[in-house]
Design a protein around this motif. Sequence first.
Motif, short mmCIF file in Angstrom:
data_model
loop_
_atom_site.label_atom_id
_atom_site.label_comp_id
_atom_site.label_asym_id
_atom_site.label_seq_id
_atom_site.Cartn_x
_atom_site.Cartn_y
_atom_site.Cartn_z
N ILE A 65 8.98 -10.77 6.68
CA ILE A 65 8.25 -11.96 7.05
C ILE A 65 8.40 -13.95 6.25
CG2 ILE A 65 6.46 -14.10 7.77
CD1 ILE A 65 5.47 -10.68 8.29
N ILE A 66 8.32 -13.34 5.13
CA ILE A 66 8.10 -14.54 4.02
C ILE A 66 8.85 -14.93 3.14
CG2 ILE A 66 6.90 -15.67 2.53
CD1 ILE A 66 5.70 -15.89 4.93
N CYS A 113 0.38 -11.08 5.98
CA CYS A 113 1.07 -10.70 6.79
C CYS A 113 1.93 -10.05 6.13
CB CYS A 113 0.92 -12.14 7.89
SG CYS A 113 1.76 -13.49 7.27
N ASP A 114 2.58 -10.23 4.78
CA ASP A 114 4.13 -10.06 4.36
C ASP A 114 3.68 -9.44 2.88
OD1 ASP A 114 6.36 -9.12 4.11
OD2 ASP A 114 7.82 -11.26 3.68
N GLY A 115 5.04 -8.39 2.37
CA GLY A 115 4.68 -6.96 1.32
C GLY A 115 4.70 -5.81 1.66
N LYS A 116 4.07 -5.33 0.73
CA LYS A 116 4.48 -3.30 0.76
C LYS A 116 3.82 -2.99 1.84
CE LYS A 116 6.62 -2.92 -3.47
NZ LYS A 116 5.97 -1.96 -5.06
N PRO A 117 4.19 -2.07 2.59
CA PRO A 117 2.60 -1.10 3.55
C PRO A 117 1.88 -0.86 2.30
CG PRO A 117 5.15 -0.40 3.86
CD PRO A 117 5.09 -1.69 2.86
N LEU A 118 0.81 -0.45 3.52
CA LEU A 118 -0.24 0.22 3.04
C LEU A 118 -0.06 1.82 2.64
CD1 LEU A 118 -3.38 -1.46 4.05
CD2 LEU A 118 -2.45 -0.98 2.07
N PRO A 119 0.05 2.73 2.13
CA PRO A 119 0.49 3.85 1.31
C PRO A 119 -0.43 4.72 2.35
CG PRO A 119 -0.14 3.41 -0.81
CD PRO A 119 -0.36 2.02 0.07
N THR A 138 4.47 -15.10 -6.72
CA THR A 138 3.61 -13.65 -7.75
C THR A 138 3.92 -12.61 -6.63
OG1 THR A 138 3.44 -15.53 -9.04
CG2 THR A 138 2.68 -13.68 -9.75
N PHE A 139 2.71 -13.04 -5.74
CA PHE A 139 1.84 -12.21 -5.02
C PHE A 139 2.99 -11.26 -3.84
CE2 PHE A 139 0.84 -10.36 -1.05
CZ PHE A 139 -0.67 -9.51 -1.06
N LEU A 140 4.10 -11.36 -3.96
CA LEU A 140 4.87 -10.60 -3.12
C LEU A 140 6.42 -10.31 -4.48
CD1 LEU A 140 6.11 -12.37 0.12
CD2 LEU A 140 4.99 -10.47 -0.23
#
Length: 607
Positions: A65-66, A113-119, A138-140
């Motif tokens: 998304i980002i 709202c973006d990033g790796k999916p939760l395990p 940095t977060f992403l």
Amino acid sequence: MDTWLVDLWFAHSRLIIVIGSILLALAYRRILWLCGVIMVPNDSIGVVTKKFSLGRHRELPDGSIIALNGEAGYQADTLTPGLHFSLWPVQYRVELVKFLTIPPGKVGCVEACDGKPLPTGRIIARRVDCNAFQDARTFLSNGGERGPQMALIAPGTYRINPLLFSVELANVIDIPDNKVGVVTTREGAPLAKGEIAGLTVDGHNLFQDPQAFTDNHGNKGLQEQVLLSGRYFINPRFATIEVVDMFEVPIAHVGVVIAFVGKEGKDVTGEQFRHGNLVSKGEKGVWIEPLDPGKYPINPYTHKVSNVPTANVVLNWATGKTEAHKLDANLSTICVRSADGFKFNLDVSQIIHIPRNDAPKVIARFGGMSALVTQVLEPTIGNYFRNAAQGSDIIDFLKNRSLRQEEARSAISTALREYNVGAVDTLIGDIVPPDELMKTLTDRKIAEQERVTYETQRQAQEVKQQLEQATALAATQAKVVDAERQVAIAQFNAEAGVKSAEGLARTKKINAEADATVLRSVGDAEAAKTNAVGSAEAAVIKLKIASMESGNYAMVQVAEALAKSGVKLVPDIVAGGGNGGGTLVDVLLANVIRDGRPHQVLANGRS
């Protein structure tokens, strides 16, 4: 007139300048925007959206998304306060957003709202160092996960990209004094089989660092560890907190702990106690060491504490009578039957005492004080008095109440000792015989009391009589004393008189003897004189008689005596006998009659 026109011209000129300045300012920002220059105020950030990309990275990766590499779409980087160039409005859209402010007493709960999916199995994203979510890139780039975040935003002001992070305000956790916070986590390792709460783990700063909690293999679900009074920044999406009271063990009580968590306990009572297991502190089961009076931060869901009184406890078997502890709320008056078939009610009070070190044994055996009353005390005491009543008639039971009470105390004490309970005393209260028997006993008692009353009144009368006698005696005592004194005085006077009389008599005797001697001498002289005179007179009389008859001589002597006394020899009244009268006797008789003494004269005359 010319001055007026000049002033009007200057006024219009100033108005035109002001309007022009405003239009110029508006046009200036518009002109700068058209030139790709963006001015961001000091309290805002610029959120950038790229409409299209002409570079190598034209489209976002699938699921993203980002944009991190200049792709078209929402950009991870935001514009800081100040001027920014080359942001042509044809390609970029910039939105000014105010800084995010977290007020005191609140925390910011972040969701990406973006990033790796939760395990699978995870419900909250791990913490990533990204300057409190102010550095979206940095977060992403460091593997930040989409969804609710473990990390919180503390009170303060932040420049956070709202296109990536949404922030909700939540209250900080305040635990008041004398309270504890019971924690239930939503993230962590599953609980082990047979466990109801997670064991205590270290390093998570009292659940304020969820990442450290999960890294140290903390369990999700109910936690044994509790929070004490204070303020905590706990993510409500990670854990919920229930505020409950601290557990209080009152004075004259001990708290017996029953632990539902911990390692399997090993019985420490040995062969002497076979009615339950007592374990050491920290193990699962009934702790052998009780809690002394005080307040304790105990989790009520993982540990149960039973307060056991160590002071004397009074239990009443009396309908409608209940002590403050309410342990005897379900006890009622005992109904018994005597050997002679009478049913009567009996109120009993039992005083018990549980020693401190025996309190865990009582709880291990019965589970609580209420069970001790219903399972042991109620049947033991009730059956004892029923058996005791059947061995005696009702009158003897009433008369020997003290003896029955002593026997009950001894028997019940022996019975309760087997249950680690001390019997302090057994007291028999009100005994209610049947009405018909009670009336008979009452009538008998009234008669006895009347007899006692009459006897008392009789004794009172005797005492009253004795009192009156004593009063009269006391009243006459003064007179008695006075009489005794008078008697003593009289006796003294008599003795004095006797002595005086004796002295006087002695004096008179002496005087009499002297007088007698004198009289004797005088008498002798007088006698001699009289004798001499008499002898002389006798001689003369003899001569007179010799010269006349004796009768005539006597008459002459009488006449001389009457003449000397003044008696008339010729009377006024003549009294005489039958011989004609004229004698001296007749003359005397007439004189007596004249004087009014006829009876005497008559008597003398007839004599």
